[in-house]
Design a protein around this motif. Structure first.
Motif, mmCIF file in Angstrom:
data_model
loop_
_atom_site.group_PDB
_atom_site.id
_atom_site.type_symbol
_atom_site.label_atom_id
_atom_site.label_comp_id
_atom_site.label_asym_id
_atom_site.label_seq_id
_atom_site.Cartn_x
_atom_site.Cartn_y
_atom_site.Cartn_z
ATOM 1 N N UNK A 61 5.305 6.043 -4.514
ATOM 2 C CA UNK A 61 6.423 5.155 -4.861
ATOM 3 C C UNK A 61 7.759 5.716 -4.376
ATOM 4 N N UNK A 62 7.971 7.017 -4.565
ATOM 5 C CA UNK A 62 9.258 7.621 -4.212
ATOM 6 C C UNK A 62 9.455 7.668 -2.698
ATOM 7 N N UNK A 63 8.387 7.994 -1.969
ATOM 8 C CA UNK A 63 8.491 8.015 -0.508
ATOM 9 C C UNK A 63 8.746 6.619 0.037
ATOM 10 N N UNK A 64 8.087 5.613 -0.561
ATOM 11 C CA UNK A 64 8.295 4.228 -0.125
ATOM 12 C C UNK A 64 9.734 3.795 -0.369
ATOM 13 N N UNK A 98 0.830 -1.210 0.000
ATOM 14 C CA UNK A 98 0.000 0.000 0.000
ATOM 15 C C UNK A 98 0.863 1.259 0.000
ATOM 16 N N UNK A 99 1.992 1.211 0.701
ATOM 17 C CA UNK A 99 2.890 2.364 0.733
ATOM 18 C C UNK A 99 3.429 2.668 -0.661
ATOM 19 N N UNK A 152 13.063 2.800 2.431
ATOM 20 C CA UNK A 152 13.759 1.515 2.439
ATOM 21 C C UNK A 152 12.964 0.348 1.895
ATOM 22 N N UNK A 153 11.760 0.583 1.371
ATOM 23 C CA UNK A 153 10.949 -0.493 0.796
ATOM 24 C C UNK A 153 11.470 -0.838 -0.597
ATOM 25 N N UNK A 154 11.575 -2.122 -0.895
ATOM 26 C CA UNK A 154 12.016 -2.571 -2.220
ATOM 27 C C UNK A 154 10.871 -2.383 -3.206
ATOM 28 N N UNK A 155 10.838 -1.233 -3.857
ATOM 29 C CA UNK A 155 9.693 -0.843 -4.680
ATOM 30 C C UNK A 155 9.509 -1.776 -5.874
ATOM 31 N N UNK A 156 10.570 -2.047 -6.592
ATOM 32 C CA UNK A 156 10.457 -2.890 -7.789
ATOM 33 C C UNK A 156 9.945 -4.285 -7.436
#
Length: 358
Positions: free
Chosen positions: A222-225, A216-217, A229-233
């Motif tokens: 996407x950029x804030x996540x 959800x983050x 430190x969240x692995x966005x990809x």
């Protein structure tokens, strides 16, 4: 009351009112039309069972779309994922000899894997190259269409027709005698119970787990996540894979439950209807369940309405389209609701002030 619930109820109300206007404009009694529409879906156990069976693939497709929405993605490739997942499950059902319980579990796993595989491609392209998932998932729909168009006649061809696969054996069917008998011969099947289980699982994952929070983050920002430190990809690819897997389970419910084989040349409309189900359900798992049941009722009852009153079934389609329109414009409806609430509060405050002055 939650604003999303209010918006959904208003969308349904406006759709039904518009349907009444269309019936009246074509010279039919709206009350009679609606009475037969709902009778067609609820009149007896058989019709109730058929309504539930009709709603079952819609629960899966709506959940698939809603899961992707909640994580900031628009999975419009549900139709292809549903078709390919159903094909994988059918291939297992026609080639593997196991007891019914084990075979059905294996088919569900194959359906999930097939749908997930078909959705991973748009997810990977989005994560690595920022290719919009709408474009890539639409392309995957047609790749699935032509893949099944070739594979069914080549490997699973029926005995008499090249345009459909061999029928699944009883051991590979989601239909079970106790449900069929309970609902007087309707085509309700075990897919409904799998759908309810998936609703519970998705609701738990989205709302109660760290993994769901990360997804959800990414969807919110996407950029804030990524900064946090969240692995966005990875999250994007996982989200599309899970969304596609849910759609693949819908393919199992459709081709091994509501039907008994796959016909070529048909891209299942339930995949696109899932968008409407998700919108009306406010992208929440429980909302999707209720929304799918409502759409199942409309689809199941429209034929009976047409047979009893000669009201064209296209009227029911128009009602559905109008409901979708209002559900899609939920922001405008929310603003209208807020304005009415503020107006009521201001009027009450003014009356209280006037009372104090007197």
């Amino acid at each position: 009351m939650n604003n999303k619930i209010v918006v959904s109820l208003i969308a349904v109300l406006f759709g039904l009112l518009a349907g009444a206007v269309l019936m009246a404009a074509t010279g039919h009694n709206p009350l009679t039309g609606y009475s037969y529409l709902f009778e067609g879906g609820l009149k007896n156990p058989e019709r109730i069972g058929n309504t539930l069976a009709t709603a079952t693939p819609l629960i899966f497709s709506g959940l698939s779309v809603a899961f992707a929405f909640r994580t900031g993605l628009f999975n419009i490739g549900v139709a292809g994922q549903l078709l390919f997942g159903g094909f994988c499950a059918s291939a297992v059902g026609l080639t593997v000899d196991l007891p019914k319980a084990l075979l059905l579990i294996l088919m569900l796993l194959a359906g999930f894997a097939g749908g997930a595989l078909w959705a991973v491609v748009p997810g990977f392209l989005k994560a690595k190259f920022n290719v919009h998932e709408v474009v890539s998932s639409i392309m995957m729909n047609w790749i699935a269409y032509w893949t099944i168009y070739y594979a069914v006649p080549a490997y699973l061809k029926g005995e008499f027709l090249e345009t459909e696969s061999k029928p699944l054996p009883e051991s590979a069917s989601l239909k079970v005698n106790f449900l069929t008998e309970m609902f007087d011969g309707s085509f309700i099947n075990l897919g409904l119970f799998v759908a309810v289980l998936i609703v519970i699982i998705v609701s738990f994952v989205i709302n109660k787990t760290t993994f769901g929070y990360e997804l959800k983050a990414v969807g919110h920002n996407r950029h804030a996540a990524e900064y946090s430190g969240i692995a966005v990809n990875r999250s994007i690819i996982m989200s599309m894979a899970i969304s596609g897997g849910i759609a693949g389970l819908g393919g199992v419910a459709l081709y091994a439950g509501n039907a008994s084989n796959i016909q070529i040349g048909i891209l299942p409309s339930q995949g696109f209807d899932g968008i409407a189900v998700a919108l009306l359900g406010g992208n929440s798992p429980v909302g999707v369940l209720l929304s799918a049941l409502f759409f199942g009722l409309l689809y199941s009852g429209r034929g009976f309405m047409n047979a009893m009153t000669e009201i064209p079934p296209e009227i029911a389609d128009s009602i559905i389209a109008i409901i979708i329109y209002f559900a899609a414009t939920s922001i405008l409806i929310e603003r209208l609701v807020r304005w009415l609430i503020r107006r009521k509060a201001n009027a009450k405050s003014a009356a209280e002030q006037e009372g104090k002055v007197k």
